[in-house]
Write a protein that holds these residues in place. Structure first.
Motif, short mmCIF file in Angstrom:
data_model
loop_
_atom_site.label_atom_id
_atom_site.label_comp_id
_atom_site.label_asym_id
_atom_site.label_seq_id
_atom_site.Cartn_x
_atom_site.Cartn_y
_atom_site.Cartn_z
N LEU A 202 -2.00 3.58 5.50
CA LEU A 202 -2.58 3.14 4.68
C LEU A 202 -3.95 2.99 4.35
O LEU A 202 -4.53 2.65 3.92
CB LEU A 202 -2.71 1.82 6.62
N ASP A 203 -4.73 4.19 5.33
CA ASP A 203 -5.94 4.72 5.53
C ASP A 203 -6.17 4.85 4.25
O ASP A 203 -7.27 5.25 3.40
CB ASP A 203 -6.77 5.62 6.15
N ALA B 205 -6.30 2.43 1.34
CA ALA B 205 -7.40 1.73 1.55
C ALA B 205 -8.71 2.01 1.28
O ALA B 205 -9.56 1.85 0.99
CB ALA B 205 -7.31 0.90 3.29
N ASN C 201 0.80 -1.13 -0.12
CA ASN C 201 0.20 -0.18 -0.58
C ASN C 201 0.73 1.09 -0.22
O ASN C 201 0.59 2.16 -0.55
CB ASN C 201 -0.81 -0.39 1.21
N THR D 238 -6.90 3.20 -3.75
CA THR D 238 -6.65 1.90 -3.79
C THR D 238 -6.50 1.31 -5.63
O THR D 238 -6.40 1.66 -6.09
CB THR D 238 -8.10 0.88 -3.64
#
Length: 84
Positions: free
Chosen positions: A50-51, A54, A5, A58
């Protein structure tokens, strides 16, 4: 923390391309990542990345219209230019 990510965010936002087959093993990527992380806030920074990965940036369908980084994002600029 340099995971898939994080690599995706760095590649898209900064246009950083690893020369290694496995980007997470790329010393240059790790050095670049270290420069991004604010001192004393690595946990918050990593969680934010990370947020973002996600929920917005994406792998298959990035939601560029919701991204707070479009003003500096190389990927967004390329997509925008391609549709102009």
């Amino acid at each position: 923390m340099v995971d898939t990510n994080f690599i995706r965010i760095v590649e898209r936002v900064f246009g950083f391309k690893s020369r290694k087959a496995r980007a997470r093993c790329d010393k240059e990527l790790w050095e670049f990542a270290q420069k991004l992380v604010p001192k004393g806030a690595s946990r918050e920074f990593n969680l934010a990345v990370l947020d973002l990965a996600a929920a917005v940036c994406t792998a298959r369908t990035p939601q560029c219209s919701k991204c707070p980084l479009t003003a500096v994002c190389a990927y967004f600029k390329n997509v925008k230019d391609a549709h102009s």
